[in-house]
Design a protein around this motif. Sequence first.
Motif, PDB file in Angstrom:
ATOM      1  N   LYS A  62       0.825  -1.197   0.000  1.00 20.27           N
ATOM      2  CA  LYS A  62       0.000   0.000   0.000  1.00 20.27           C
ATOM      3  C   LYS A  62       0.867   1.257   0.000  1.00 20.27           C
TER       4      LYS A  62
ATOM      5  N   VAL B 158      -5.564  10.910  -8.699  1.00 19.55           N
ATOM      6  CA  VAL B 158      -5.709  10.556  -7.293  1.00 19.55           C
ATOM      7  C   VAL B 158      -5.233  11.747  -6.475  1.00 19.55           C
TER       8      VAL B 158
ATOM      9  N   VAL C 194      -3.655   3.885  -1.850  1.00 18.29           N
ATOM     10  CA  VAL C 194      -3.776   3.043  -3.043  1.00 18.29           C
ATOM     11  C   VAL C 194      -2.975   1.763  -2.849  1.00 18.29           C
TER      12      VAL C 194
ATOM     13  N   GLN D 286      -3.812   0.504  -7.922  1.00 17.20           N
ATOM     14  CA  GLN D 286      -5.267   0.349  -7.918  1.00 17.20           C
ATOM     15  C   GLN D 286      -5.828   1.222  -6.798  1.00 17.20           C
ATOM     16  N   THR D 287      -6.875   1.987  -7.114  1.00 16.56           N
ATOM     17  CA  THR D 287      -7.502   2.863  -6.131  1.00 16.56           C
ATOM     18  C   THR D 287      -8.498   2.083  -5.267  1.00 16.56           C
ATOM     19  N   THR D 288      -9.041   2.755  -4.253  1.00 18.72           N
ATOM     20  CA  THR D 288     -10.044   2.116  -3.392  1.00 18.72           C
ATOM     21  C   THR D 288     -11.326   1.812  -4.153  1.00 18.72           C
TER      22      THR D 288
END
Length: 275
Positions: free
Chosen positions: A2, A26, A32, A46-48
């Motif tokens: 993360k 972002v 992320v 990859q985002t939330t």
Amino acid sequence: MKAIVNNKIVNLHAKPDTTSELIDEVLYGMVVDVLEFCDESWVRIQTTYRYEGYCLKEKLLIDEEKSLKWQEEAKNVIIQNFSDILAGPKIQSTKIATLVKGSFVTIVEDSELDQEWAKVKLASGEVGYTRSYWVRQTISERVSEEEFRENVVQTALSYLTTPYRWGGKSPLGIDCSGLCSMAYMLNGVLIYRDAKIVEGFPIKQIEFDQIQKGDLLYFPGHIAMYMGDGLYVHSSLGGNEVSINSLNENHPHYRKDLATSITAVGSLFAKELVH
């Protein structure tokens, strides 16, 4: 692994190349997942809200332990278009950073401050001050449906006249799905980033005659938020900014190209449409 977004706005590209398509942005303080280290400069993240793309590694604070701790602590979000973080609780203080609407910080409890200023901690651990009414706690408890619908529309309207930016998601520039997803995110709900309804996300398709304030209108390659009374707010490439248009052909802001090409209507408050 993360990581924490450690710049005001970080571009998310379709390829590990600054000249490739901007697909998303972002914002500061977002956490992320780093999916791949491409080379010395680029990572795939990859985002939330499960959006993937490439960004420059230097724009992130890559640290699993710090990211998990930040994710737990950073429960406050900037709601002003731009918010200066200052070294002291007075307007003449040195500027530490400038954050945009949707950025995450942590409010530090400090009983000595008056109601005008909030003491905040940044992802770096640095502490600063901003206007207390420019930052609020993230929404964890669902409000009533009526209140949510009103809040999400008012949030979308707060971006009025923001310039259109492909892949944008801030008051510096925002696209159609960026506007709708940010309006929902700032009200505690993560929806899909693009202009379509995707399984696994909370927006479900409904019949057009069920549409209410805060629901989403889908067009080929475009998305808008319904305001009621036939009006909708959207960030339009054709209009070059966030604006209001109408589905009513007798209204001065009627757009026939959109009114006659609706492909779906989506709502947070409905079961999935059964065909």
